[in-house]
Design a protein around this motif. Structure first.
Motif, short mmCIF file in Angstrom:
data_model
loop_
_atom_site.label_atom_id
_atom_site.label_comp_id
_atom_site.label_asym_id
_atom_site.label_seq_id
_atom_site.Cartn_x
_atom_site.Cartn_y
_atom_site.Cartn_z
N HIS A 71 0.87 -1.18 0.00
CA HIS A 71 0.00 0.00 0.00
C HIS A 71 0.90 1.22 0.00
N VAL A 72 0.58 2.17 -0.88
CA VAL A 72 1.34 3.41 -0.95
C VAL A 72 0.46 4.54 -0.40
N ALA A 84 -2.36 2.02 7.64
CA ALA A 84 -2.16 1.18 6.47
C ALA A 84 -1.50 -0.14 6.85
N ARG A 85 -0.52 -0.10 7.75
CA ARG A 85 0.13 -1.34 8.20
C ARG A 85 -0.87 -2.27 8.87
N GLU A 86 -1.72 -1.71 9.72
CA GLU A 86 -2.73 -2.51 10.41
C GLU A 86 -3.73 -3.08 9.41
N ALA A 87 -4.16 -2.27 8.46
CA ALA A 87 -5.11 -2.74 7.44
C ALA A 87 -4.49 -3.85 6.59
N LEU A 88 -3.21 -3.71 6.22
CA LEU A 88 -2.55 -4.77 5.44
C LEU A 88 -2.44 -6.05 6.24
N ARG A 89 -2.12 -5.93 7.52
CA ARG A 89 -2.03 -7.12 8.38
C ARG A 89 -3.36 -7.85 8.41
N LYS A 90 -4.46 -7.10 8.53
CA LYS A 90 -5.79 -7.72 8.56
C LYS A 90 -6.12 -8.37 7.22
N THR A 116 4.17 -14.39 2.36
CA THR A 116 3.86 -12.99 2.05
C THR A 116 4.86 -12.04 2.67
N GLN A 117 4.94 -10.88 2.07
CA GLN A 117 5.72 -9.76 2.60
C GLN A 117 4.84 -8.53 2.45
N ALA A 118 4.64 -7.77 3.52
CA ALA A 118 3.80 -6.57 3.49
C ALA A 118 4.68 -5.32 3.54
N LEU A 119 4.37 -4.37 2.65
CA LEU A 119 5.12 -3.11 2.59
C LEU A 119 4.16 -1.93 2.60
N VAL A 120 4.52 -0.88 3.31
CA VAL A 120 3.80 0.39 3.27
C VAL A 120 4.83 1.46 2.94
N LEU A 121 4.56 2.23 1.89
CA LEU A 121 5.46 3.30 1.46
C LEU A 121 4.69 4.60 1.33
N HIS A 122 5.43 5.71 1.22
CA HIS A 122 4.85 7.03 0.99
C HIS A 122 5.31 7.52 -0.37
N GLY A 123 4.42 8.22 -1.09
CA GLY A 123 4.85 8.84 -2.34
C GLY A 123 3.82 8.72 -3.44
N ASN A 124 4.29 8.97 -4.64
CA ASN A 124 3.47 8.84 -5.84
C ASN A 124 3.15 7.37 -6.03
N VAL A 125 1.87 7.03 -6.08
CA VAL A 125 1.47 5.63 -6.06
C VAL A 125 2.06 4.84 -7.22
#
Length: 173
Positions: A56-57, A86-92, A104-113
């Motif tokens: 999720h970006v 976003a991290r919590e939502a991805l975990r769910k 799986t690997q979950a990533l949360v980043l900031h920026g231009n999607v």
């Protein structure tokens, strides 16, 4: 730019050629169309015994005109709060929708999607992206553009776009 060379599964007549799929990227904006794409991404991950990278970006905070007051709109901790949510939502999403058999690997980043999705492809050695296309048209597409379209144009790997069924009365033209 990485070049993808199909490998051959058998050498006999009618041999099937497939890409070496080891890592699949599923970018999400937590919308229904993205969840439809998740089903396909997980099926592919299980079929190829591939790792599923969920992303999720968090988009940048919109520019505010000079002199405008931000009081009551954004707190200084707003970006961090968005990242934590976003991290919590991805975990769910992972816990509820992805089989324990799928790595799986979950990533949360900031920026231009669109740009961040392409950056993850490169940094995480992703072989294919599975993402939803929302089918926005008209003024929404003119103003905001299409993330899927940008990713398809810029990605150095194949992109499987999953079209979410249009709403009743929507033609998509």
């Amino acid at each position: 730019m990485q070049t993808y060379v199909p490998r051959q599964l058998s050498t006999g007549k009618g041999a099937i050629r497939v890409l070496p799929i080891k890592r699949i990227l599923w970018p999400t904006d937590f919308s229904e169309p993205s969840y439809a794409a998740l089903k396909t991404a997980e099926e592919l991950a299980q079929h190829f015994s591939a790792e599923l990278v969920v992303l999720h970006v968090v988009p940048p905070i919109p520019a505010i005109p000079a002199g405008a007051s931000l009081e009551g709109i954004f707190s200084p901790s707003y970006p961090l709060e968005m990242e934590n949510q976003a991290r919590e939502a991805l975990r769910k999403v992972v816990d509820r929708n992805i089989s324990g058999k799928t790595k799986t690997q979950a990533l949360v980043l900031h920026g231009n999607v669109g740009g961040e999705i392409v950056n993850v492809v490169k940094s995480e050695n992703v072989d294919v992206i599975v993402m939803a296309t929302h089918g926005s048209s008209g003024w929404q597409r003119f103003l905001f553009g299409s993330v899927a379209e940008k990713v398809i144009r810029m990605a150095p790997c194949p992109v499987l776009s999953i079209q979410f069924p249009p709403e009743v009365g929507e033609t998509g033209i």
